[in-house]
Design a protein around this motif. Sequence first.
Motif, short mmCIF file in Angstrom:
data_model
loop_
_atom_site.label_atom_id
_atom_site.label_comp_id
_atom_site.label_asym_id
_atom_site.label_seq_id
_atom_site.Cartn_x
_atom_site.Cartn_y
_atom_site.Cartn_z
N ARG A 95 0.84 -1.20 0.00
CA ARG A 95 0.00 0.00 0.00
C ARG A 95 0.87 1.26 0.00
O ARG A 95 0.57 2.25 -0.65
N MET A 96 1.98 1.17 0.75
CA MET A 96 2.88 2.32 0.87
C MET A 96 3.53 2.65 -0.48
O MET A 96 3.63 3.81 -0.85
N THR A 97 3.98 1.60 -1.19
CA THR A 97 4.78 1.85 -2.39
C THR A 97 3.94 1.88 -3.66
O THR A 97 4.26 2.62 -4.57
N ALA A 98 2.88 1.09 -3.72
CA ALA A 98 2.12 1.01 -4.97
C ALA A 98 0.69 1.51 -4.82
O ALA A 98 -0.09 1.44 -5.76
N GLY A 99 0.35 2.02 -3.66
CA GLY A 99 -0.99 2.56 -3.47
C GLY A 99 -2.04 1.47 -3.36
O GLY A 99 -1.72 0.27 -3.41
N ASN A 100 -3.31 1.90 -3.23
CA ASN A 100 -4.39 0.92 -3.07
C ASN A 100 -4.61 0.10 -4.33
O ASN A 100 -5.08 -1.03 -4.27
N GLU A 101 -4.26 0.70 -5.50
CA GLU A 101 -4.40 -0.07 -6.74
C GLU A 101 -3.43 -1.24 -6.77
O GLU A 101 -3.69 -2.26 -7.39
N GLY A 102 -2.29 -1.05 -6.10
CA GLY A 102 -1.30 -2.11 -6.06
C GLY A 102 -1.77 -3.33 -5.30
O GLY A 102 -1.21 -4.42 -5.44
N MET A 103 -2.83 -3.15 -4.47
CA MET A 103 -3.31 -4.28 -3.66
C MET A 103 -3.87 -5.40 -4.53
O MET A 103 -4.07 -6.51 -4.06
N LYS A 104 -4.13 -5.09 -5.82
CA LYS A 104 -4.58 -6.15 -6.74
C LYS A 104 -3.49 -7.21 -6.87
O LYS A 104 -3.78 -8.38 -7.15
#
Lengths: 179, 247
Positions: B72-81
Amino acid sequence: MAEGTAQTTASQAQPAQQQFPPFDTTNFASLLIWLALTFGLLYWLMSRIALPRVAGILEARHHKINTDVLAAHAKRKEADQAATDYQKTLDNARTDAQALAQETQTRLAAEADAKRHTLEAELGAQLAAAEKQIEETKAKAMANVDQIAQETAAAIVEHITGKPADAAAIAGAIAKLKA
Amino acid sequence: MDPIHQFTVEPFVPVHLFGLDVSFTNASLFMILVVALVSIVMLIGTSQRSIVPGRLQSAAEMSYEFVASTVRMTAGNEGMKFFPLIFTIFMFVLACNLLGLLPFSFSITSQIVITFALAIGIILVVIAVGVSRHGLHFLKLFVPSGVTIWLLPFIVVIEVISFLIRPVTLSVRLFANMLAGHITLKVMAGFVAALLGAGAATWIVAPLPFLANVVLLGFELFVAVLQAYIFTILSCVYLNDAIHPGH
């Protein structure tokens, strides 16, 4: 130390024909296949089972904490309300009690006053009657005293003079003395 | 005594499929052990699903939240995919690094082909995500905004090279750290044996490399965890590039 390094260089020199194992290309196929298999299996296990489960646990805990906190808040509000109600009831009761005490006091005072008044009146009447009786008795007694005085005076005069006294003169003298 | 011997891949069960040598080796065994270890923590640990976690469940939850917060820190909430992928990479690399520190074990991450395969896999995912999300706009990754026009060609060349070199740096970093650490441990252990074997005079100094090894093992434990984290966080950073290209 020198021997140790000599030994290691010797053992390195021995399999000189052999490649450095991590760069040995003959193993690559096996390593890659097994990496694909194991990593794939791990990915499947994690993404399908483990991670949703952990997410579920965390969600459940979050939900439980939230509901518990809300319930605690509600209970505290309830308790506060109960405390306020209790205070209010207590205040009411105290005011009522004070009013009742006041009322009772005034009523009792009034009753006592009334009783005292009637008693005083009664006692006054009795006193008056008694005084009147005393007056009457005294008057009667005084009347008797007059008669006794007259008789005594007549006796004394008769004894001294030897002749019956003049009743009218004695009565006049006594009346003069009484005045 | 050979500090390199520990990296040798030894076939246990020779298997040949379609002309390829896919033998069951010590590396395969340890990869299976890694999967087993991670599964024990993540599956058996969470099987109770208790509200108040036990030790194993705490470990599973902490790993989950640690990786989740990193993503979440490095790739944001979109990264949670891509969280399952990143999580698998982290746990796999971490378990490989830690398991490799056990005596007589095999360190999978000290095989360059393994780390390179993981790195290439990540870069391929990054390219796939970038192209599928942004199409040709993904190429904006190589064109930073706010650069003077005469400098732009050089910058683009540098950006392209830095992108292409990513799988190399990513894999070599992990591989070299693991390799160097294990060689150092082995050499130090070799010193202990050599000093003990050299005679009574050197027995006295024999504990010194042993003590050094104790300290080094602690250091290697730190390196094992740190390199797993670095591998993971860089994967996240590269994924973030794919999700939000054009800086």
